[in-house]
Design a protein around this motif. Sequence first.
Motif, mmCIF file in Angstrom:
data_model
loop_
_atom_site.group_PDB
_atom_site.id
_atom_site.type_symbol
_atom_site.label_atom_id
_atom_site.label_comp_id
_atom_site.label_asym_id
_atom_site.label_seq_id
_atom_site.Cartn_x
_atom_site.Cartn_y
_atom_site.Cartn_z
ATOM 1 N N PHE A 253 0.845 -1.190 0.000
ATOM 2 C CA PHE A 253 0.000 0.000 0.000
ATOM 3 C C PHE A 253 0.884 1.245 0.000
ATOM 4 O O PHE A 253 1.953 1.269 0.621
ATOM 5 N N GLY A 254 0.444 2.281 -0.662
ATOM 6 C CA GLY A 254 1.161 3.552 -0.636
ATOM 7 C C GLY A 254 0.413 4.591 -1.454
ATOM 8 O O GLY A 254 -0.169 4.275 -2.503
ATOM 9 N N GLY A 255 0.401 5.809 -0.983
ATOM 10 C CA GLY A 255 -0.282 6.871 -1.692
ATOM 11 C C GLY A 255 0.433 7.247 -2.980
ATOM 12 O O GLY A 255 1.508 6.722 -3.308
ATOM 13 N N ILE A 256 -0.155 8.188 -3.722
ATOM 14 C CA ILE A 256 0.450 8.657 -4.960
ATOM 15 C C ILE A 256 1.813 9.270 -4.649
ATOM 16 O O ILE A 256 1.941 10.106 -3.763
ATOM 17 N N GLY A 257 2.841 8.825 -5.386
ATOM 18 C CA GLY A 257 4.178 9.358 -5.185
ATOM 19 C C GLY A 257 4.884 8.853 -3.957
ATOM 20 O O GLY A 257 5.923 9.394 -3.562
ATOM 21 N N SER A 258 4.367 7.783 -3.355
ATOM 22 C CA SER A 258 4.975 7.262 -2.118
ATOM 23 C C SER A 258 6.213 6.420 -2.385
ATOM 24 O O SER A 258 6.974 6.118 -1.469
ATOM 25 N N GLY A 259 6.412 5.991 -3.631
ATOM 26 C CA GLY A 259 7.551 5.133 -3.949
ATOM 27 C C GLY A 259 7.256 3.658 -3.813
ATOM 28 O O GLY A 259 8.183 2.843 -3.785
ATOM 29 N N LYS A 260 5.983 3.292 -3.786
ATOM 30 C CA LYS A 260 5.640 1.876 -3.603
ATOM 31 C C LYS A 260 6.087 1.010 -4.787
ATOM 32 O O LYS A 260 6.541 -0.116 -4.616
ATOM 33 N N THR A 261 5.949 1.547 -6.007
ATOM 34 C CA THR A 261 6.366 0.797 -7.189
ATOM 35 C C THR A 261 7.876 0.864 -7.386
ATOM 36 O O THR A 261 8.527 -0.158 -7.632
ATOM 37 N N SER A 262 8.441 2.058 -7.250
ATOM 38 C CA SER A 262 9.874 2.234 -7.498
ATOM 39 C C SER A 262 10.735 1.824 -6.316
ATOM 40 O O SER A 262 11.956 1.683 -6.458
ATOM 41 N N LYS B 202 16.810 9.369 -3.035
ATOM 42 C CA LYS B 202 16.234 8.177 -3.668
ATOM 43 C C LYS B 202 15.974 7.045 -2.674
ATOM 44 O O LYS B 202 15.982 5.861 -3.047
ATOM 45 N N VAL B 203 15.722 7.392 -1.442
ATOM 46 C CA VAL B 203 15.398 6.395 -0.419
ATOM 47 C C VAL B 203 13.910 6.458 -0.110
ATOM 48 O O VAL B 203 13.359 7.532 0.162
ATOM 49 N N VAL B 204 13.270 5.307 -0.179
ATOM 50 C CA VAL B 204 11.860 5.159 0.175
ATOM 51 C C VAL B 204 11.788 4.329 1.451
ATOM 52 O O VAL B 204 12.500 3.324 1.581
ATOM 53 N N THR B 205 10.975 4.747 2.397
ATOM 54 C CA THR B 205 10.800 3.944 3.611
ATOM 55 C C THR B 205 9.389 3.382 3.659
ATOM 56 O O THR B 205 8.439 3.955 3.114
ATOM 57 N N GLY B 206 9.284 2.250 4.306
ATOM 58 C CA GLY B 206 7.990 1.599 4.461
ATOM 59 C C GLY B 206 8.042 0.667 5.654
ATOM 60 O O GLY B 206 9.125 0.237 6.072
ATOM 61 N N PHE C 46 3.658 -1.104 4.019
ATOM 62 C CA PHE C 46 2.914 0.151 4.053
ATOM 63 C C PHE C 46 3.881 1.311 3.825
ATOM 64 O O PHE C 46 4.795 1.535 4.623
ATOM 65 N N HIS C 47 3.664 2.042 2.747
ATOM 66 C CA HIS C 47 4.457 3.231 2.450
ATOM 67 C C HIS C 47 3.660 4.476 2.858
ATOM 68 O O HIS C 47 2.547 4.374 3.401
ATOM 69 N N ALA C 48 4.251 5.641 2.606
ATOM 70 C CA ALA C 48 3.608 6.898 2.982
ATOM 71 C C ALA C 48 2.191 6.959 2.414
ATOM 72 O O ALA C 48 1.963 6.623 1.242
ATOM 73 N N ASN C 49 1.255 7.373 3.270
ATOM 74 C CA ASN C 49 -0.145 7.357 2.854
ATOM 75 C C ASN C 49 -0.913 8.417 3.620
ATOM 76 O O ASN C 49 -0.714 8.597 4.824
ATOM 77 N N ALA C 50 -1.796 9.090 2.929
ATOM 78 C CA ALA C 50 -2.640 10.094 3.577
ATOM 79 C C ALA C 50 -4.061 9.591 3.784
ATOM 80 O O ALA C 50 -4.928 10.347 4.219
ATOM 81 N N GLU D 299 1.895 8.166 11.856
ATOM 82 C CA GLU D 299 3.303 7.953 11.529
ATOM 83 C C GLU D 299 3.501 7.544 10.066
ATOM 84 O O GLU D 299 4.577 7.742 9.501
ATOM 85 N N PHE D 300 2.464 6.978 9.469
ATOM 86 C CA PHE D 300 2.609 6.555 8.066
ATOM 87 C C PHE D 300 2.668 7.745 7.120
ATOM 88 O O PHE D 300 3.186 7.631 6.012
ATOM 89 N N VAL D 301 2.136 8.868 7.542
ATOM 90 C CA VAL D 301 2.175 10.063 6.699
ATOM 91 C C VAL D 301 3.603 10.566 6.554
ATOM 92 O O VAL D 301 3.963 11.174 5.533
ATOM 93 N N ARG D 302 4.440 10.299 7.537
ATOM 94 C CA ARG D 302 5.779 10.892 7.580
ATOM 95 C C ARG D 302 6.862 10.003 6.959
ATOM 96 O O ARG D 302 8.043 10.357 6.989
ATOM 97 N N LEU D 303 6.499 8.863 6.383
ATOM 98 C CA LEU D 303 7.490 7.985 5.769
ATOM 99 C C LEU D 303 8.097 8.647 4.523
ATOM 100 O O LEU D 303 7.441 9.424 3.824
ATOM 101 N N LYS D 304 9.341 8.317 4.225
ATOM 102 C CA LYS D 304 10.043 8.940 3.099
ATOM 103 C C LYS D 304 9.488 8.431 1.768
ATOM 104 O O LYS D 304 9.182 7.254 1.609
ATOM 105 N N THR D 305 9.424 9.343 0.804
ATOM 106 C CA THR D 305 8.811 9.030 -0.488
ATOM 107 C C THR D 305 9.814 9.008 -1.640
ATOM 108 O O THR D 305 9.424 9.003 -2.806
#
Length: 505
Positions: free
Chosen positions: A35-44, A475-479, A410-414, A462-468
């Motif tokens: 799961f991850g919002g738009i631009g959260s880096g879930k795919t990349s 280029k670091v994504v957190t989840g 779970f990636h960044a999500n609003a 806390e999920f809102v504040r994850l790196k995107t």
Amino acid sequence: MPAEFNLDQALLEITDKEGTSTWTIRDAVEGVQIFGGIGSGKTSGSGRMLALKFLSHGFGGLVLTAKPDEKEMWQEYCRLARRENDLVIIEPGGNQYFNFLDYELGDNGNKSFTENIVQVLKTVIRAGEEKSSGRSDDQFWETALDMLIFNVIDLCMLAYGRVSIQAMYDIVLSAPKQDTTQLQASQQSQSPAKPFDRAMAAAQGVVDKQIMDWIATLTNEERKKYNDAELFEKHALERFSDARLLRFIDQFFLENYKNLSDKTRSIIEFTFLGFLFRLLKEPFNSIFCSKPSTVTPEDSLKGKIIILNFPVKRYHKVGRDIQIMFKYIWQRTMENRDVHINGRPVFLWADEAQNFLHEHDAEYQATARSSRISTVYISQNLPNYHACMGGDKSEYRVKSFLGTLGTKIFHANADIETNMYASSLIGEAYSEDHSRQIQVGHDVGISKGVSYKLEKMVRPEEFVRLKTGGARNNKVVTGIMHIQGNSFANKFNHKEMRFRQDYSL
């Protein structure tokens, strides 16, 4: 590629100050939801890493596409993993074909073909319907549609020994309607027979030949016993399954279906014809209906990565329908294989997965582990799934479906609902609450105390504040990764993870 696959082979090694833990092929085939919002880096981020890990360990797979750039993305993945030769792309203008009707017929003749193809068509049609909990006649429409599809396919098989999309479409359009019998009879000598009439005549001819061949084997004494027409018909129906089938078909079309009201019949017809019509159009008819197959689901068991390059954003409903159709057939094939003969793990990959759900997903996912299928579904949030599994029971269907996926990232999500779900899934733990009291008066005193209270281990906000990812995050994504059953080195079932968008093998 490895000749045998060990389910305990580590795909990921996760090291931190508490120690090292692993995420294995066994974990992978228990399913993954990202799961991850738009631009959260879930795919990349996590998506890219898992895809490359699967490819580097010899997985075969099926990739469904929602966005136009997914083909190029997977071509890059296969290049990095040195799997370019295993890439099979089914797309308009390409040279790969999958004739699903011939595939379902297989080597079984018509023994199980009707049931198989009915299930395929129903699954795709129902996946495209908007579910409504308020309708009291849902079961009627489902049963009526089932009967129409069954009888049309049976008529095609009996009359011609094969089924085509065009034949089914024509038969449904020309099936008899109320108060048209006399009119049709009067016009029959003036115009060519309609497709339905031709099919019925051909089916009758097949049955008549079987009966005449049987009569030719009878002695004169035996023939005399059948001078009674009623007795002869009874014995013929008992002896010949095709004769019984033709009677069922005749009764359905001429007694039941013909007498439906125009409104009821039009709803049933357009539900069925809508899907057939889209398959009659090019390039879909050539790719999936008319040309011999160059690729089949079994190719994934040989290590091939099949990409269905019909992105929903470009081809809309028809792109969605044909991918659900292939996915359903692929799932059944993977489920039926003998893992003792071929133990290669395979993956089913769907970004924007809400586009490709069907009613049997939870059922098939429940046995995916034993079939060594790693399902990876990527979506923005829970409401996407609720919207596609509509109705009053959508909450339970979504929960049941997600419960079959053992790993969740779970990636960044609003989205509040998704974040609440993630926080509740991770759970609560006791924390120390230190209190301090100061008493002022004749005597000054200070007292301290410790109590314990349950708190969310990861709060929803806390999920809102994850790196995107991107340049601002190097280029670091957190989840936050959650695994059922096994724990990380920190003794918990969850851990915050870092994924690089430029990850390479």
